[in-house]
Motif scaffolding. Sequence first.
Motif, mmCIF file in Angstrom:
data_model
loop_
_atom_site.group_PDB
_atom_site.id
_atom_site.type_symbol
_atom_site.label_atom_id
_atom_site.label_comp_id
_atom_site.label_asym_id
_atom_site.label_seq_id
_atom_site.Cartn_x
_atom_site.Cartn_y
_atom_site.Cartn_z
ATOM 1 N N VAL A 43 0.845 -1.204 0.025
ATOM 2 C CA VAL A 43 0.369 0.046 -0.062
ATOM 3 C C VAL A 43 1.030 1.220 0.063
ATOM 4 C CG1 VAL A 43 -1.853 1.203 1.226
ATOM 5 C CG2 VAL A 43 -1.904 -1.275 1.394
ATOM 6 N N VAL B 29 -3.446 7.938 -4.370
ATOM 7 C CA VAL B 29 -4.176 7.042 -5.221
ATOM 8 C C VAL B 29 -5.405 7.709 -5.620
ATOM 9 C CG1 VAL B 29 -5.254 4.670 -5.140
ATOM 10 C CG2 VAL B 29 -2.898 5.127 -3.811
ATOM 11 N N LYS C 224 -15.896 5.145 -5.633
ATOM 12 C CA LYS C 224 -14.623 4.945 -5.416
ATOM 13 C C LYS C 224 -14.117 6.324 -4.951
ATOM 14 C CE LYS C 224 -12.979 0.353 -6.966
ATOM 15 N NZ LYS C 224 -12.212 -0.295 -7.942
ATOM 16 N N SER D 65 -5.872 -5.781 -1.983
ATOM 17 C CA SER D 65 -5.004 -4.907 -1.596
ATOM 18 C C SER D 65 -5.584 -3.518 -1.235
ATOM 19 C CB SER D 65 -3.756 -4.696 -2.489
ATOM 20 O OG SER D 65 -4.406 -4.006 -3.936
ATOM 21 N N HIS D 66 -6.572 -3.360 -1.504
ATOM 22 C CA HIS D 66 -7.480 -1.832 -1.257
ATOM 23 C C HIS D 66 -8.787 -2.183 -0.383
ATOM 24 C CE1 HIS D 66 -4.631 -0.571 -4.231
ATOM 25 N NE2 HIS D 66 -5.070 0.610 -4.060
ATOM 26 N N TYR D 67 -9.451 -3.092 -0.532
ATOM 27 C CA TYR D 67 -10.635 -3.386 -0.028
ATOM 28 C C TYR D 67 -11.123 -4.692 0.557
ATOM 29 C CZ TYR D 67 -11.119 0.577 -3.252
ATOM 30 O OH TYR D 67 -10.954 1.764 -3.872
ATOM 31 N N ASP E 190 -12.808 0.190 2.851
ATOM 32 C CA ASP E 190 -11.525 0.690 2.316
ATOM 33 C C ASP E 190 -10.459 0.320 3.566
ATOM 34 O OD1 ASP E 190 -8.940 1.940 1.558
ATOM 35 O OD2 ASP E 190 -9.961 3.736 0.620
ATOM 36 N N ARG F 116 -6.998 0.366 3.180
ATOM 37 C CA ARG F 116 -5.569 0.757 2.894
ATOM 38 C C ARG F 116 -4.998 1.256 4.144
ATOM 39 N NH1 ARG F 116 -6.789 4.215 -2.081
ATOM 40 N NH2 ARG F 116 -8.728 4.398 -1.248
ATOM 41 N N PRO G 66 -10.105 -2.741 -10.391
ATOM 42 C CA PRO G 66 -9.590 -1.748 -10.069
ATOM 43 C C PRO G 66 -9.387 -0.434 -10.963
ATOM 44 C CG PRO G 66 -7.799 -3.172 -9.886
ATOM 45 C CD PRO G 66 -9.091 -3.787 -10.530
#
Length: 371
Positions: free
Chosen positions: A8, A13, A255, A310-312, A326, A328, A371
């Motif tokens: 991350v 982003v 998002k 990796s994000h959610y 989220d 992150r 993504p």
Amino acid sequence: MMKLLPTVLSAMVTMTMGFPDFVSSFTASSWTRNSVMASDHLIVGTNNGFDVYDVRNPSQTVRVNTVQTSNFVMGMAVGVGSPSSSSADPSTILYLASWSSGVLTYDISTVTSITQGLGISLPGNSMDITLKGMIGYIASDREGVHVVDFSSQPPAVIASYDFNDGRQVRRIEVNGDLMYVSTSVLQDSVTILRMKELNGQIEVVGHFGTTNKAREIVLVEQQIVQQQPSTGGAGGKTGAGPWPKKPTGPHAGTKPASSTTGGSKKFASLAYTTIENGGLQIFDVSSAAQPVSLSTIALGGVATSVAVDSHYAYVGLIGNGLAIVDIRNPEGPTHLTTYDTRGHVYGVTKHGSYLYVADYHGGMTILDVTP
């Protein structure tokens, strides 16, 4: 098994696409509980067996087989082995945690011609199964944990652990020589166990209490950026589907754009745990003997299942659809949106860019979370 998530980054982003996007939905042979991928096919566990779907084109899925069993399919795992006494050739094997039937095995190498292999009866109700090679780790309601060698003919229990207090054992995950076992009733927690290879005994290594009944556990290796978020704009569209949606949360249906400034980094082993009446709880389990609670986020409904990238985190809810969080910053997760479904979400599987949502009486729903 522990998943490795991409780093991350502390750089800016920005995402403004619609999220998630509806792809398709379909009705299974019975009410759906969970799913697992096997090559190009989706195996869907139901209240009385499992269905096999060709999902190479997710917008037009095709059911290619249905196998009926005498019990609920509570958990599934796919492995390579030969539990059938009639064949010594490597096969693709489906393992079912099948409630009071113990563990059932099926050779699904040819999905149009599925054959049943050797299973094993176990005390209690089998709730979940995780594989490491041909060793199966089974969560057994009110009976603890059983470790089974499926390379043995017939399969044999090589170790067991009983909590001896009647607690409900829900789910099990394995990382290395550690077992993470979620429990509820009498003890709302996750217990970390280790099996001693020389004598088959299982010992308690660590423990972390949860705010309510613990259900599913997902283990990941994740680099945490301890950061200071700055403001950002947001825009986008809500997920489209053939029935009304009720997006909720502070950033429903989008998002949001975001940026971060500075921050230190650390690499950690994290456990994402669904809490039945409390949403999602995140723990740092880098030290199995001393886990640390990082955060808890309330999501509404009964949280049953979770998939993580990796994000959610994608959290299944009974009565309230699919919550998207989220993660992150695991110490400060943000509820982005809730995607309404037709039924009650019992299972969430992420494969590539797609989410496969087991929606109980609502069948299956496929969402694109590119993504």
